[in-house]
Design a protein around this motif. Sequence first.
Motif, PDB file in Angstrom:
ATOM      1  N   PRO A   1       0.838  -1.213   0.000  1.00 12.37           N
ATOM      2  CA  PRO A   1       0.000   0.000   0.000  1.00 12.37           C
ATOM      3  C   PRO A   1       0.868   1.256   0.000  1.00 12.37           C
ATOM      4  N   VAL A   2       0.394   2.289  -0.662  1.00 11.10           N
ATOM      5  CA  VAL A   2       1.063   3.589  -0.641  1.00 11.10           C
ATOM      6  C   VAL A   2       0.420   4.391   0.489  1.00 11.10           C
ATOM      7  N   LEU A   3       1.155   4.556   1.572  1.00  7.47           N
ATOM      8  CA  LEU A   3       0.617   5.225   2.753  1.00  7.47           C
ATOM      9  C   LEU A   3       1.111   6.665   2.809  1.00  7.47           C
ATOM     10  N   VAL A   4       0.195   7.582   2.934  1.00  3.88           N
ATOM     11  CA  VAL A   4       0.523   8.999   3.093  1.00  3.88           C
ATOM     12  C   VAL A   4      -0.170   9.473   4.364  1.00  3.88           C
ATOM     13  N   ASP A   5       0.649   9.885   5.341  1.00  2.00           N
ATOM     14  CA  ASP A   5       0.095  10.274   6.642  1.00  2.00           C
ATOM     15  C   ASP A   5      -0.775   9.157   7.214  1.00  2.00           C
ATOM     16  N   ASP A   6      -0.266   7.928   7.095  1.00  2.00           N
ATOM     17  CA  ASP A   6      -0.915   6.730   7.641  1.00  2.00           C
ATOM     18  C   ASP A   6      -2.237   6.386   6.963  1.00  2.00           C
ATOM     19  N   GLU A   7      -2.518   7.005   5.832  1.00  2.00           N
ATOM     20  CA  GLU A   7      -3.727   6.696   5.071  1.00  2.00           C
ATOM     21  C   GLU A   7      -3.338   6.048   3.747  1.00  2.00           C
ATOM     22  N   ALA A   8      -4.023   4.972   3.377  1.00  2.00           N
ATOM     23  CA  ALA A   8      -3.743   4.301   2.111  1.00  2.00           C
ATOM     24  C   ALA A   8      -4.293   5.131   0.963  1.00  2.00           C
ATOM     25  N   GLU A   9      -3.403   5.609   0.100  1.00  2.00           N
ATOM     26  CA  GLU A   9      -3.802   6.399  -1.057  1.00  2.00           C
ATOM     27  C   GLU A   9      -3.642   5.617  -2.353  1.00  2.00           C
TER      28      GLU A   9
END
Length: 222
Positions: free
Chosen positions: A110-118
């Motif tokens: 997963p591509v996580l940005v600020d702990d959110e999957a984007e």
Amino acid sequence: MTVDTPTAVAPTGAAAEPWQTLRGAVGAEEYARAWLALLGDFLGAVRVGVVVLREPATGAFEPLAVHPATAEIGADLSIACEAALSEGRGVTRRRPAGDGDPGLLVLALPVLVDDEAEGVVACECAPVEASEISTLARRLQWSAAWIEALVRRRSLLPSRRLIEVMDLSARFLEARNTRLGLNALALELRRLLDTDWAAFAVAEADRIDEVAALSHGFSAAQ
């Protein structure tokens, strides 16, 4: 097959083309295609690679780029992508060769940005020895930083910010009067920004005339 630790070597000639495309890409799709081409060289034996990102308009996850361009995303690759997104961690699927089946290895992250999957990046590779899988997974993790940079650079997150603004507006509109609405906004703003307190004030020039709403957490000593 032995997977060695990568050595930093400046690419030249045809090998430099994906790097030049990556750095000069003007769109997300072009960037992702170049990144997948580099990933194939970096991991080796990649049959199919895919970059899936959240669609800004709908919030749904859609394939942004596939490599090779004519390749189809098979069931194993799709299942791994969905698992990586739902579980929020890297996923490995392995099917050894045998009985006419060439076998495969699928890696999804997963591509996580600020702990959110984007989004998710994934590849289907030729099977390797079990001892080599962790090395390939680490290489995919290192490489995924480029896609995280793409998400941040293209500001794919404002759609979520817009949702938060809409939520704030709904809080205000649901209130029985302006004062209660502003209080609800202050509380929600405090939560979204993760601050000790939040306030709405009426100001003129550089002077605050009235504090219209104040969230919990404010101390007079502040």
